[in-house]
Design a protein around this motif. Sequence first.
Motif, PDB file in Angstrom:
ATOM      1  N   LEU A  63       0.811  -1.208   0.000  1.00 48.43           N
ATOM      2  CA  LEU A  63       0.000   0.000   0.000  1.00 48.43           C
ATOM      3  C   LEU A  63       0.849   1.265   0.000  1.00 48.43           C
ATOM      4  O   LEU A  63       0.496   2.248  -0.632  1.00 48.43           O
ATOM      5  N   ARG A  64       1.955   1.259   0.678  1.00 45.34           N
ATOM      6  CA  ARG A  64       2.752   2.482   0.800  1.00 45.34           C
ATOM      7  C   ARG A  64       3.742   2.670  -0.337  1.00 45.34           C
ATOM      8  O   ARG A  64       4.110   3.785  -0.641  1.00 45.34           O
ATOM      9  N   ASP A  65       4.205   1.595  -0.962  1.00 42.17           N
ATOM     10  CA  ASP A  65       5.215   1.710  -2.002  1.00 42.17           C
ATOM     11  C   ASP A  65       4.612   1.884  -3.389  1.00 42.17           C
ATOM     12  O   ASP A  65       5.336   2.048  -4.351  1.00 42.17           O
TER      13      ASP A  65
ATOM     14  N   ASP B 276       1.073   3.372 -10.637  1.00 36.22           N
ATOM     15  CA  ASP B 276       1.280   1.928 -10.484  1.00 36.22           C
ATOM     16  C   ASP B 276      -0.021   1.218 -10.126  1.00 36.22           C
ATOM     17  O   ASP B 276      -0.334   0.152 -10.655  1.00 36.22           O
ATOM     18  N   LYS B 277      -0.787   1.822  -9.213  1.00 41.67           N
ATOM     19  CA  LYS B 277      -2.054   1.215  -8.811  1.00 41.67           C
ATOM     20  C   LYS B 277      -3.032   1.182  -9.979  1.00 41.67           C
ATOM     21  O   LYS B 277      -3.725   0.184 -10.183  1.00 41.67           O
ATOM     22  N   PHE B 278      -3.090   2.267 -10.755  1.00 43.31           N
ATOM     23  CA  PHE B 278      -3.972   2.316 -11.920  1.00 43.31           C
ATOM     24  C   PHE B 278      -3.590   1.230 -12.925  1.00 43.31           C
ATOM     25  O   PHE B 278      -4.447   0.500 -13.429  1.00 43.31           O
TER      26      PHE B 278
END
Length: 109
Positions: free
Chosen positions: A31-33, A38-40
């Motif tokens: 979650l933090r890195d 990147d999440k998209f």
Amino acid sequence: MTSSGSVAPEVPFDPSQPPVIEGFSPSRNLLRDESVRDKFGRKIRENPVVPLGCLATAGALSYGLYCFHRGNSQRSQMMMRTRILAQGFTVMAILGGLVVSAVKSPRPH
């Protein structure tokens, strides 16, 4: 009053620490890195049909509004119906993705 079936050991409550839940360990590093980009990208790779449905919905809406502006009401109505179908497809893709991810996720024993 004390209960005989205590769930957690007798530890004083510390609001600065997250609660300890048996069988649950969040992956904080993931979650933090992970940046927004990147999440998209990860979400698109996990369920590539949803962005296609969103593009189809936006395209049908845009073309329908364009036809309405030009005065072609018959084509505009057809595109609005197409938009509704594309929205339904997108919602079903989201629900399908949720089902697939729920089946893939490991279950605690």
